[in-house]
Design an enzyme around this catalytic site. Structure first.
Site, short mmCIF file in Angstrom:
data_model
loop_
_atom_site.label_atom_id
_atom_site.label_comp_id
_atom_site.label_asym_id
_atom_site.label_seq_id
_atom_site.Cartn_x
_atom_site.Cartn_y
_atom_site.Cartn_z
CD GLU A 290 -85.39 14.72 13.24
OE1 GLU A 290 -86.33 15.51 12.94
OE2 GLU A 290 -84.22 14.90 12.86
CB CYS A 324 -94.08 13.06 13.16
SG CYS A 324 -93.11 12.23 11.91
P1 NAP Z 1 -93.29 9.32 23.01
O1 NAP Z 1 -94.42 9.06 23.92
O2 NAP Z 1 -92.50 10.57 23.20
O3 NAP Z 1 -92.33 8.06 23.12
C1 NAP Z 1 -91.17 7.97 22.34
C2 NAP Z 1 -90.17 7.13 23.07
O4 NAP Z 1 -89.76 7.82 24.26
C3 NAP Z 1 -90.71 5.78 23.51
O5 NAP Z 1 -89.69 4.82 23.37
C4 NAP Z 1 -91.02 6.03 24.98
O6 NAP Z 1 -91.02 4.88 25.75
C5 NAP Z 1 -89.87 6.93 25.36
N1 NAP Z 1 -90.06 7.68 26.60
C6 NAP Z 1 -91.21 8.02 27.21
N2 NAP Z 1 -90.94 8.71 28.34
C7 NAP Z 1 -89.61 8.79 28.44
C8 NAP Z 1 -88.71 9.37 29.39
N3 NAP Z 1 -89.13 9.99 30.50
N4 NAP Z 1 -87.39 9.28 29.15
C9 NAP Z 1 -86.93 8.66 28.05
N5 NAP Z 1 -87.72 8.08 27.13
C10 NAP Z 1 -89.03 8.15 27.33
O7 NAP Z 1 -93.76 9.26 21.50
P2 NAP Z 1 -94.64 8.13 20.79
O8 NAP Z 1 -96.00 8.17 21.39
O9 NAP Z 1 -93.92 6.83 20.75
O10 NAP Z 1 -94.64 8.67 19.31
C11 NAP Z 1 -95.44 9.74 18.92
C12 NAP Z 1 -94.66 11.04 18.88
O11 NAP Z 1 -93.48 10.89 18.11
C13 NAP Z 1 -95.44 12.15 18.21
O12 NAP Z 1 -95.27 13.35 18.92
C14 NAP Z 1 -94.80 12.22 16.83
O13 NAP Z 1 -94.96 13.45 16.19
C15 NAP Z 1 -93.37 11.94 17.16
N6 NAP Z 1 -92.64 11.48 15.97
C16 NAP Z 1 -91.80 12.35 15.34
C17 NAP Z 1 -91.13 11.96 14.19
C18 NAP Z 1 -90.17 12.90 13.47
O14 NAP Z 1 -89.40 12.43 12.65
N7 NAP Z 1 -90.21 14.19 13.74
C19 NAP Z 1 -91.31 10.68 13.70
C20 NAP Z 1 -92.16 9.81 14.37
C21 NAP Z 1 -92.82 10.22 15.50
P3 NAP Z 1 -92.39 4.11 26.11
O15 NAP Z 1 -92.96 3.64 24.85
O16 NAP Z 1 -91.90 3.01 26.97
O17 NAP Z 1 -93.26 5.10 26.82
#
Ligand code: NAP
Ligand code: MG
Length: 532
Positions: A290, A324
């Site tokens: 997602e 999101c």
């Molecule tokens: P993010 O930066 O993509 O991080 C999400 C998760 O991925 C975190 O646990 C992060 O760890 C981890 N991660 C980062 N780099 C990685 C890698 N190379 N391999 C595996 N995992 C990795 O997102 P965020 O800043 O937490 O959240 C914001 C984003 O989430 C926005 O784009 C938002 O739209 C999206 N979102 C979507 C939904 C939906 O239902 N569609 C809901 C909520 C949020 P670290 O924290 O340790 O970096």
């Protein structure tokens, strides 16, 4: 029984019926005080039911008071991922054979444990990711809903076994959905409890086991969920918690040969990388991801502008737009654009920016330093390339601790194809664009890589029908005064996106979610062996 016991409604109605909204506020405030006594502890990993310490740890601080350290957390690495995957692989053999009834019962029990600790977890979220009280309690309620709803889905589908009868005499056929093995679960900071709970429950209740990594900024509430799973009697090794960075922990999880499938919620960049890595390594299991949004709202000339202003204001600025589903671009009919924009600016100026735990706060502090730098950057660009109607600056008030407080920002005069109006910013930032027709609004709404949530304000039935027919979006809301695009209820409003907003087109909290965690097996027996 139909899974209609919405915890959200129970909370709201429960308080209203008893006349205890005030009691809720006082109980919340007491919980905010209580949880502080646990701050500063060190939290190990949780692998195979054991607490595992690591050489390195990382500190998590409060976004609303960055001098306050909430705890030290084990910084896992590839060796811990290996150990966690091994534990999950071992536990899979027994867990997959556990009757679905028994699995569902464990998650119902976990729902009760979470319910008993609702205020505590709600309070933790104020400190950990800066969510205000009403939104944080709604998030804990959503987690409870996920637990109960998925349990009810497994029961309704009788463990996903279909009797396909006897196509020819003496040949008996059954079709089963079967778990894959070990799932990787990686969660975002913004719904650190509900989304982590929902994805983990999806993987486990269907008979998989899991290695779970929370966002680095929000490991505390992940531990609260693991406490609840333990208390509910989940066997050791079925769920394993590895805290640490995206590169250090997340990436080895994706690449591990024994991780069969992945459930991810977060940015498009990371989500698509998971899918690419699965392809490169020729892994065949599912990547249920997602991703982001750039959620458009149309305000028609037939709209009730009070509803539209309220819906856009809360959609764009609650939790500082770090959703999101946040409203991020508005296409408003030119005949009402001036009045709508003036009223939006006036009401935005009245929104309370403040400490998450304060009762009136709507606009929360930003999660990390990267977010505040991105805020400065886009506000500078907006001032150069468009008109900042309100906001655009950091908030530095004497009554606030040192934290990442910023003003909710409304911007006009940027073209619809400007990066400010096409990129996801995840900040309290909305652009307003006049349009001359509903058609133009729909075309511009759809002209995006993302398609998560969309809103319409219109009092004209034909317009509403036309919009539903043509809008490209997973979630579509009309005249939602409470928030134009955010806030979905489990079961009633399954949540997910199209295009780059998701990878599977099947939504969380809906009737086709759990099937994604399983693969089908057709079973045929010829003759009478085993016939009852
Ligand atoms: P993010 O930066 O993509 O991080 C999400 C998760 O991925 C975190 O646990 C992060 O760890 C981890 N991660 C980062 N780099 C990685 C890698 N190379 N391999 C595996 N995992 C990795 O997102 P965020 O800043 O937490 O959240 C914001 C984003 O989430 C926005 O784009 C938002 O739209 C999206 N979102 C979507 C939904 C939906 O239902 N569609 C809901 C909520 C949020 P670290 O924290 O340790 O970096
Ligand atoms: Mg991030």
């Amino acid at each position: 029984m139909a899974p209609s016991q919405f915890e959200n409604e129970l909370t709201i109605h429960g308080h209203e019926q008893a006349g205890t909204l005030d009691e809720f506020h006082r109980a919340y405030e007491a919980a905010v005080e209580d949880v502080r006594s646990g701050f500063g502890e060190t939290h190990p990993l949780r692998i195979d039911g054991e607490l595992v310490e690591t050489a390195e740890t990382f500190a998590v601080t409060n976004p609303g008071d960055t001098d306050q350290v909430l705890g030290e957390f084990a910084a896992g690495d590839e060796t811990h991922v290996d150990a966690a995957v091994a534990a999950a692989s071992d536990a899979f053999q027994e867990w997959k054979g556990t009757h679905w009834d028994e699995r569902a019962a464990i998650f119902r029990e976990a729902a009760d444990v979470v319910r008993d600790r609702k205020l505590e977890i709600t309070a933790l979220m104020a400190y950990e990711n800066g969510k205000n009280r009403t939104e944080a309690i709604a998030e804990v309620d959503e987690a409870i809903d996920f637990l109960r709803y998925y349990a009810a889905e497994v029961e309704r589908n009788e463990g996903y076994t279909a009797d396909l009868r006897e196509p020819t005499p003496g040949q008996r056929c059954v079709s089963d959905l079967r778990p894959y093995g070990v799932f990787g679960v990686v969660a975002p900071f913004n719904f650190p409890f509900a989304i982590l709970v929902g994805m983990t429950t999806g993987a486990l209740i269907t008979g998989n086991t899991a290695v779970v990594k929370p966002a680095s900024s929000t490991p505390l509430v992940a531990h609260a969920f693991f406490d609840a799973l333990e208390e509910a009697g989940l066997p050791d090794g079925v769920a394993n918690l590895v805290t640490g960075g995206g590169r250090a922990v997340g990436q080895p999880m994706i690449e591990h040969e024994d991780v069969a499938g992945f459930a991810f919620t977060g940015s498009r960049e990371v989500g698509l990388r998971i899918r690419r890595t699965f392809d490169e390594l020729d892994k065949r299991g599912p990547v249920i991801a997602e991703l982001g949004g750039k959620n458009p709202v149309i305000v028609s000339d037939s709209a009730d502008l009070s509803k539209a202003v309220s819906g856009v204001k809360f959609g764009a600025f609650s939790f500082s737009g770090q959703k999101c589903s946040a409203t991020s671009r508005v296409y408003v009919h030119e005949d009402v654009a001036e009045e709508f924009t003036e009223r939006l600016v006036a009401e935005t100026n009245d929104l309370a920016v403040g400490k998450p735990e304060d009762e009136e706060t709507v606009v929360s502090p930003l999660i990390d330093d990267g977010a505040i730098e991105r805020y400065d950057d886009i506000c500078e660009t907006a001032a150069a390339d468009g008109t900042v109607l309100t906001g655009g600056s950091r908030v530095d008030r004497d009554d606030l601790p040192t934290g990442r407080y910023v003003e909710p920002t409304v911007v006009a005069d940027v073209p619809h194809d400007h990066a400010l109006a096409t990129d996801e910013h995840f900040l309290p930032f909305v652009t307003v664009h006049p349009v001359s027709s509903l058609e133009e609004g729909i075309a511009k709404s759809n002209d995006s890589d993302y398609a998560l949530c969309a809103g319409l304000f219109s009092e004209d039935e034909a317009e509403i029908d036309a919009w539903f027919d043509r809008i490209e979006s997973g979630m579509c809301y009309v005249n939602r005064e409470r928030s134009a695009t955010t806030g979905a209820l489990v079961d009633a409003q399954p949540f997910g996106g199209w295009k780059y907003s998701g990878t599977t087109g099947k939504f969380a909290g809906g009737p086709w979610y759990l099937q994604q965690f399983m693969r089908q097996q057709s079973r045929t027996v010829v003759g009478d062996a085993g016939r009852p």
